[in-house]
Design a protein around this motif. Structure first.
Motif: not given
Lengths: 111, 197, 629
Positions: B180-197
Motif C-alpha cells: 500500500f505505502v509503495n503504491a501510494l508513493a507513486v501517487l504522491v510522486l506523480l501529484t507533486t511533480i505534476s506541475p513539471a509534467l
C-alpha cells in the motif's frame, strides 16, 4: 453476479465525481485555460454512466432469473444478492438518468 | 487448542484477522491521502499560475529515483510473507531486513531533499508549498512507521527464537502495508511533480 | 447441566474466561460486555452535558433580550452542544450497544480485536475529557460544530478554542477508526456457523454500514483538521485566499465527512428499529432483503450528497444539480424502510411495550424530519431557508427522531439483557409521553421561527419580530423533554436493583443475544450456536440442539480463550481464533496519546516528541506478549 452488484453504484459514483470535476475545471480560473466544453463532456460522462448502469441492470436480471430457475445455494445467500443487486441496479439507473437530464439542461457557472 | 465437530469446515483457511484489520487501516489511510491529493488538485484548479509566480518547479529526478528504490522494497515484503507462511524464519527475517533497509534509504533521502527545499521555499509561503510539504511529509511518516514495525518484528524473530503464528500474521499484515505505502508513493510522486509534467 | 461432560465444559469455560473483580481488571479488561456498558454510561453522561448546554441556550432564548448569557459564552454553548451530541454522545452510544450486542447476535465470544476494543473506549474517554477541559480555560470551541474558515483561522480566533476543536477531533477519530475496524472484521469473520450474509441480523447490518462509512468519511475530516492546525500553529496555508488557498476547501472536506456522518448516526439506529419491530409485531420483518439493501444504499448514496450543505455558497448550477438529484433519490431507500416497518406492524399482532412506544415515536418524528429534508433538496427552497431555524428544526427531527428515539428504545429493549432486570413499564410510559410531547413542543415551533426569518446561532433577538411566542413554547418544550429524560434515568437507576427479574428472553425475540442468560456469562455461549435461518432464536429445535452439543462437548471451544472464525460470505468455519485476555496496554497507549495531544495543544514540540516516543513504547509493549504465551 458481482458485475450486477458493483457496476450500477460505481457508474453513478463515477458520473458524479467526473461530472463535478469537469464542471469545477470549466468554471474555475485555473482550469479555464484548458478550454473544456462543459456540455459536451457532461453529455459524454452521463451517457457512459447510464449505459454502464443499464448493463448492470441486465447482469443483475440474468442472475435473478438464474436463481429463480434454481441456481441458488441452500442458505439463500445467492438469492439475497440477486434480489438486492437487481433492486439497487434499478435505483441507480434511475439516479444516473435523473442526473443526466439535469446536468445537460442547466446552464453551467453562475454569474 | 479445541476441536470443533459436526459442522462443515471451509476447504481453504482464510487470511488471519490481523490481515483484515490491516486492510481496514489501509482503506482509511488511502482515503486520507485521497483527500489530500484531492485538495491539491482542487487548489490547483483555483490558481491561475501553478506553481505560483516566483516558486520553482518541483524537482523530478531525485524523487523519482528514490521512489523506485522504495518500490523494490515490495519485493522484500513479498519474500518475507512467502517465507513466513512456510515457516522459514531466516528468509522471513531477510525479507524484513531488506524491506526496512530500502525503505529507510527512501525515508532518509526524501527527508534530506525536503529539508533542502525548505530553505528555498518554506511551506509557509503559499498553499502550493504547504500542500507539497504536507503530502510528502505524511508519506515519509508512513514509511518511517513501517520501518520501525519491520525492525520490531525482526528483533522478535531473531531475539526470541523464530516464528510463531502471531508473528507470521504480523509479517503477512505488514507486507500488505508495504504494498500500500509503495503504491501510494507513486501517487504522491506523480501529484507533486505534476506541475513539471 | 445434566451430564458430567456438560458440567466439566462449563467449569472450564468459566475458569478460562473469568476476569477477577477488582481495580486492576477495571483498567485491563477487554471483555466486550464491560466495555459496551462503559460506552453506554459515558456517552449518556455526555448526553446530559450537551442537554444542559441546550437548556442554557433555550433559557437565554425564551424571551427577547433576555440578558442571561452573553454572546461569547453562547457561541461556546452552541458549538459544544453540537460537538458533544454528535461526536461524544450519539455515535458512541450506538457503538456501546454495538459493542455489547453485536458479538452476541452473531454467536461469537468477543470482538475480533478485544484489546483494540478497550483502546477505542479509553481514547474516547480521554478525548472527551480533553475537549471538555477547554471549558476550564474558558476557551471552548466557539465556531459552531462545523467550524468554518475564515472565522476559525488564527487571525480571527487567536485563542485555543479552535486548536481544542481540531486536536480533540483528531484524537477522537482514532477511537472511531479503531472501533469501525473492529466491528467490520468481527461481523465479517466471527459469525456463527451457518450465518451466511443474508442471515446477518439487521442491527449488525446497520453497524456494518456505519463502520464502512466511518472508514471512508473520517479521513476527510482529519485532513481538514490537520490542514487547519498546520495553518494555525505553523503558519501553513490551505484556506486563506491571500496565499493561494481556498475557504471552500474546508467546507468540501468537512461535509464530505459531515454528510456521511449523519448516516453513521442513522444506520445503526434504524438497525435497532428493525430489531425491535419484528419482536413486538410478533412476525418476521417484511421484505427483509430490501431493508438490508436500503441500509447499504443509503450509506453509499450518502457519500454523494455533501454539496447540499453548500447550496448557498455560489458554486456552479451544474455542480449543484448532481447533488440535488442524489439528495432527492436518497429518500427512496428510507421510504422503503418506513413502509417495511409499517407493513410488518400491520401484518403482525403488535404488543405495545415501552421499547415499541419509542419505535413508534421514531417513525412519526423521523418522517416529519424526512419531509423537511426533501424540501431542502430543492435548491431554491434551500437557498431561502439556509442558516435559519428551519434547518435547526429539520436536523433535530431527523437526528433526535432518527437516532435518539431508537437509542431510548434500545435502552428499554436491552436493559433486561444487560442487567437481568426489567424496567418499570408505568414509569417508562409516562416518561415516553413527556419525552415525545416535550420533543415536539421544543422543535416544531422552530420550523415556524425559521420561516419567519429567525437566523440560527444568534444569542438573542429583539421583541416584535413575530418570534417571541414560538421561542417561549420551544423553551417550555425543552424543559418538558428534560423531565421525560429524567424519568428514564430514575427508572434505570431504580430498576437495576429492584426491577422484576428478566430471565433469558422476556420479549420472545428472534436474535441470538436472547439465547443465553441475562446478563450473559463471560463466555457468552457455552456452545457456539449453529444457525439455519434469519430468525435464529425463533428456531426452537436449533437452540435445543445447541444445548445438547454442550453435553457432547461439541463447539464448546473450552480449552483456550477461543471463538470460531468463519468465511465472510457463507458462514462456513475456517479456523478457531485465540483471543487475547486482560491487558494494560490499551490504557497505556491511550495515556501516551493524551500526552501527545496535550503537548500539541500547548505547542511544546519537545514534549510532543517525547509523546511520540511513549506511543511507540506502548505499541511495542502491546505486541510483546502474544496470546497463548
Amino acid at each position: 453476479m458481482w458485475f450486477g452488484v458493483a457496476a450500477p453504484p460505481l457508474a453513478w459514483a463515477v458520473q458524479l465525481l467526473a461530472g463535478w470535476f469537469v464542471d469545477e475545471a470549466h468554471c474555475s480560473r485555473g482550469g479555464a485555460m484548458w478550454g473544456i466544453d462543459d456540455h459536451l463532456w457532461q453529455a459524454l460522462i452521463s451517457t457512459l454512466a447510464v449505459l454502464v448502469a443499464a448493463a448492470g441492470v441486465a447482469a443483475a436480471t440474468t442472475t435473478f432469473r438464474a436463481v429463480r430457475a434454481g441456481a441458488g445455494d441452500p442458505r439463500g445467500r445467492v438469492e439475497f444478492l440477486a434480489v438486492t443487486s437487481l433492486s439497487a441496479a434499478l435505483l441507480f439507473l434511475l439516479l444516473t438518468l435523473m442526473t443526466a437530464f439535469a446536468v445537460v439542461s442547466v446552464e453551467p457557472c453562475r454569474g | 487448542m479445541s476441536q470443533p465437530l459436526a459442522v462443515p469446515v471451509a476447504l481453504q483457511r482464510g487470511r488471519p484477522l490481523a490481515w483484515w484489520g490491516m486492510l481496514m487501516l489501509i482503506a482509511t489511510e488511502a482515503v486520507l491521502f485521497g483527500s489530500m491529493i484531492g485538495s491539491y488538485f482542487y487548489i490547483r484548479f483555483k490558481a491561475v499560475h501553478w506553481p505560483p509566480p516566483g516558486v520553482p518547479e518541483p524537482k523530478v529526478l531525485v524523487p523519482t529515483l528514490l521512489t523506485l528504490v522504495l518500490l523494490l522494497s515490495s519485493g522484500g515484503a513479498a519474500l518475507a510473507q512467502w517465507a513466513a507462511r512456510r515457516g522459514v524464519a531466516n528468509r522471513a527475517a531477510l525479507g524484513l531486513a531488506v524491506t526496512a533497509a530500502l525503505a529507510a534509504i527512501y525515508a532518509v533521502g526524501t527527508t534530506a531533499t525536503l529539508v533542502g527545499e525548505w530553505h528555498d521555499a518554506a511551506a509557509t509561503r503559499d498553499a502550493y508549498d504547504s500542500l507539497f510539504f504536507t503530502l510528502q511529509g505524511a508519506h515519509v511518516a508512513h514509511v518511517a512507521v513501517g520501518v520501525l514495525a519491520n525492525l520490531y518484528l525482526l528483533a522478535k524473530i531473531e531475539g526470541r527464537r523464530g516464528l510463531t503464528q502471531y508473528r507470521v500474521n504480523g509479517v503477512w499484515a505488514m507486507s500488505l502495508y508495504w504494498h500500500f505505502v509503495n503504491a501510494l508513493a507513486v501517487l504522491v510522486l506523480l501529484t507533486t511533480i505534476s506541475p513539471a509534467l | 447441566m445434566a451430564t458430567v461432560i456438560g458440567r466439566r465444559e462449563l467449569e472450564q469455560l468459566e475458569s478460562t474466561w473469568a476476569e477477577e473483580r477488582g481495580l486492576k481488571t477495571f483498567f485491563t479488561t477487554v471483555d466486550h460486555k464491560k466495555i459496551g456498558k462503559r460506552y453506554l454510561v459515558t456517552s449518556f453522561a455526555f448526553f446530559i452535558a450537551a442537554g444542559l448546554e441546550a437548556l442554557a441556550m433555550r433559557t437565554q432564548l425564551a424571551v427577547p433580550d433576555a440578558g442571561v448569557i452573553g454572546p461569547k459564552v453562547y457561541n461556546e454553548l452552541f458549538s459544544m452542544h453540537g460537538v458533544t451530541m454528535i461526536f461524544f454522545f450519539i455515535t458512541p452510544m450506538l457503538n456501546g450497544f454495538g459493542n455489547y450486542i453485536v458479538p452476541l447476535q452473531i454467536g461469537a465470544r468477543d470482538m475480533a480485536f478485544p484489546r483494540m476494543n478497550a483502546l477505542s473506549y479509553w481514547i474516547y474517554l480521554a478525548s472527551g475529557l480533553f475537549m471538555y477541559s477547554s471549558f476550564l480555560l474558558g476557551e471552548a470551541p466557539n465556531d459552531g460544530w462545523f467550524n468554518y474558515v475564515p472565522l476559525a483561522e488564527k487571525f480571527f480566533t487567536p485563542g485555543l478554542n479552535i486548536d481544542y476543536y481540531n486536536l480533540g477531533l483528531l484524537f477522537l477519530t482514532m477511537s472511531s477508526t479503531v472501533g469501525a475496524t473492529n466491528f467490520l472484521v468481527t461481523i465479517f469473520k466471527l459469525r456463527a456457523p451457518g450465518m451466511s450474509l443474508n442471515r446477518i441480523p439487521l442491527f449488525c447490518w446497520g453497524i456494518l454500514a456505519q463502520s464502512f462509512s466511518l472508514i471512508f468519511a473520517l479521513p476527510a475530516l482529519s485532513t481538514a483538521n490537520i490542514f487547519l492546525e498546520l495553518q494555525r500553529k505553523l503558519g501553513f496555508h490551505f484556506f486563506d485566499r491571500s496565499h493561494g488557498g481556498d475557504s471552500l476547501l474546508w467546507q468540501h472536506l468537512f461535509w464530505i465527512f459531515g454528510h456521511p456522518d449523519v448516516y453513521i448516526i442513522f444506520l445503526p439506529a434504524i438497525g435497532i428499529v428493525s430489531t425491535i419491530v419484528p419482536v413486538f409485531a410478533r412476525r418476521a420483518l417484511v421484505a427483509r432483503e430490501w431493508m438490508v439493501l436500503a441500509t447499504v444504499t443509503t450509506a453509499f448514496i450518502g457519500f454523494g450528497v455533501w454539496v447540499h450543505h453548500m447550496f448557498a455558497t455560489g458554486l456552479s448550477n451544474v455542480t449543484y444539480v448532481f447533488y440535488a438529484a442524489a439528495s432527492m433519490m436518497i429518500v427512496i431507500p428510507s421510504g422503503v424502510q418506513i413502509f417495511g416497518w409499517l407493513a410488518t406492524i400491520l401484518k403482525g399482532r403488535p404488543v405495545i411495550r415501552s421499547p415499541f412506544l419509542y419505535v413508534l415515536g421514531f417513525i412519526v418524528t423521523f418522517v416529519i424530519g424526512g419531509v423537511t429534508g426533501v424540501m431542502f433538496a430543492a435548491i431554491p427552497f434551500d437557498q431561502q431557508t439556509t442558516d435559519s431555524f428551519f434547518v435547526v428544526a429539520h436536523f433535530h427531527y431527523v437526528l433526535f427522531g432518527g437516532a435518539v428515539f431508537p437509542i431510548f428504545a434500545a435502552i428499554h429493549y436491552w436493559f433486561p439483557k444487560i442487567t437481568g432486570r426489567m424496567l418499570d413499564e408505568r414509569l417508562a410510559t409516562w416518561s415516553f409521553w413527556l419525552f415525545f410531547i416535550g420533543f415536539n413542543l421544543t422543535f416544531f415551533p422552530m420550523h415556524l421561527m425559521g420561516l419567519e426569518g429567525m437566523p440560527r446561532r444568534v444569542y438573542t433577538y429583539h421583541p416584535g419580530l413575530g418570534w417571541d411566542v414560538y421561542n417561549l413554547l420551544s423553551t417550555i418544550g425543552a424543559f418538558t423533554l428534560a423531565v421525560g429524560i429524567l424519568g428514564t434515568i430514575v427508572n434505570v437507576v431504580w430498576s437495576r436493583r429492584s426491577g422484576a427479574v428478566a430471565g433469558d428472553d422476556p420479549w420472545g425475540a428472534n436474535t441470538l443475544e436472547w439465547a443465553t442468560s441475562s446478563p450473559p456469562p463471560e463466555f457468552n455461549f457455552a456452545a457456539i450456536p449453529v444457525v439455519h435461518s434469519e430468525d435464529p432464536n425463533w428456531d426452537r429445535e436449533d437452540r435445543l440442539e445447541d444445548a445438547r452439543r454442550i453435553e457432547r462437548a461439541e463447539l464448546t471451544l473450552s480449552e483456550g480463550h477461543e471463538t470460531i472464525g468463519t468465511d465472510w460470505l457463507d458462514g462456513n468455519i475456517e479456523e478457531i481464533h485465540e483471543s487475547p485476555s486482560e491487558s494494560p496496554w490499551p490504557l497505556m497507549l491511550a495515556l501516551a496519546l493524551t500526552w501527545l495531544f496535550v503537548a500539541l495543544l500547548s505547542g511544546h514540540w519537545v514534549f510532543a516528541g517525547i509523546g511520540l516516543g511513549l506511543v511507540a513504547v506502548a505499541l511495542g509493549g502491546w505486541h510483546l506478549k502474544e496470546p497463548g504465551e
